[in-house]
Motif scaffolding. Structure first.
Motif, PDB file in Angstrom:
ATOM      1  N   PHE A 181       0.838  -1.193   0.000  1.00 24.41           N
ATOM      2  CA  PHE A 181       0.000   0.000   0.000  1.00 24.41           C
ATOM      3  C   PHE A 181       0.869   1.238   0.000  1.00 24.41           C
ATOM      4  N   ASN A 182       0.298   2.337  -0.418  1.00 24.64           N
ATOM      5  CA  ASN A 182       0.984   3.626  -0.418  1.00 24.64           C
ATOM      6  C   ASN A 182       0.760   4.327   0.904  1.00 24.64           C
ATOM      7  N   GLY A 183       1.818   4.916   1.426  1.00 23.74           N
ATOM      8  CA  GLY A 183       1.714   5.708   2.639  1.00 23.74           C
ATOM      9  C   GLY A 183       1.220   7.107   2.312  1.00 23.74           C
ATOM     10  N   PRO A 184       1.299   8.026   3.254  1.00 22.29           N
ATOM     11  CA  PRO A 184       0.853   9.398   2.995  1.00 22.29           C
ATOM     12  C   PRO A 184       1.844  10.143   2.104  1.00 22.29           C
ATOM     13  N   LYS A 185       1.383  11.257   1.514  1.00 21.76           N
ATOM     14  CA  LYS A 185       2.276  12.114   0.741  1.00 21.76           C
ATOM     15  C   LYS A 185       3.204  12.826   1.712  1.00 21.76           C
ATOM     16  N   LEU A 186       4.480  12.791   1.418  1.00 19.14           N
ATOM     17  CA  LEU A 186       5.462  13.443   2.279  1.00 19.14           C
ATOM     18  C   LEU A 186       5.987  14.689   1.571  1.00 19.14           C
ATOM     19  N   ARG A 187       5.656  15.849   2.126  1.00 23.31           N
ATOM     20  CA  ARG A 187       6.089  17.124   1.549  1.00 23.31           C
ATOM     21  C   ARG A 187       7.135  17.733   2.485  1.00 23.31           C
ATOM     22  N   GLY A 188       8.256  18.047   1.949  1.00 20.29           N
ATOM     23  CA  GLY A 188       9.334  18.614   2.758  1.00 20.29           C
ATOM     24  C   GLY A 188      10.504  17.660   2.825  1.00 20.29           C
ATOM     25  N   LYS A 189      11.663  18.150   2.457  1.00 21.09           N
ATOM     26  CA  LYS A 189      12.859  17.309   2.425  1.00 21.09           C
ATOM     27  C   LYS A 189      13.332  17.015   3.841  1.00 21.09           C
ATOM     28  N   GLY A 190      13.975  15.874   3.977  1.00 17.03           N
ATOM     29  CA  GLY A 190      14.523  15.496   5.266  1.00 17.03           C
ATOM     30  C   GLY A 190      14.175  14.064   5.626  1.00 17.03           C
TER      31      GLY A 190
END
Length: 127
Positions: free
Chosen positions: A92-101
């Motif tokens: 399954f796909n996890g949540p969208k991750l916005r922001g580097k790191g």
């Protein structure tokens, strides 16, 4: 006549004797639950705004049935996603991750029926 009576008596004794010996089948007991391995990331490095892919595996060839909750945190940013398994898939796909790191993702799998619960923590790098 004597032989006929003795043979009937022997047949009756054999039937009664064997009826006491028979029992239930000796199969291994049903375990009652299916262990689920720790949810693991399939993709540990993603682009900003992308999805991380996760996988849940079970012992044997059974497909998991239940709900997976993913909560990813990086500082004050939080991204969540809930995924329901119906016995047809394991990824399954996890949540969208916005922001580097580096994001810390907690994965909780809540099994339904014979499937056990499982949880794990993984780190995902966003570039």
């Amino acid at each position: 006549m004597k032989k006929l009576v003795i043979s009937l008596l022997a047949a009756a004794l054999m039937t009664l004797g064997l009826a006491g010996v028979s029992g239930t089948a000796s199969a291994a007991p049903y375990p009652g639950t299916v262990p689920v391995s720790k949810p693991a990331p399939v993709k540990k490095v993603v682009r900003s705004g992308g999805y991380t892919k996760f996988s849940i595996a079970t012992v044997g060839n059974a497909k998991p049935v239940g709900t997976a909750r993913v909560t990813c945190r990086k500082g004050s940013k939080v991204a969540k996603r809930v995924w329901t398994f119906t016995g047809t898939n394991t990824r399954f796909n996890g949540p969208k991750l916005r922001g580097k790191g580096k994001w810390r993702c907690k994965i909780h799998f809540t099994g339904v029926g014979v499937f056990k619960n499982s949880k794990s923590v993984v780190y995902v790098r966003v570039r």
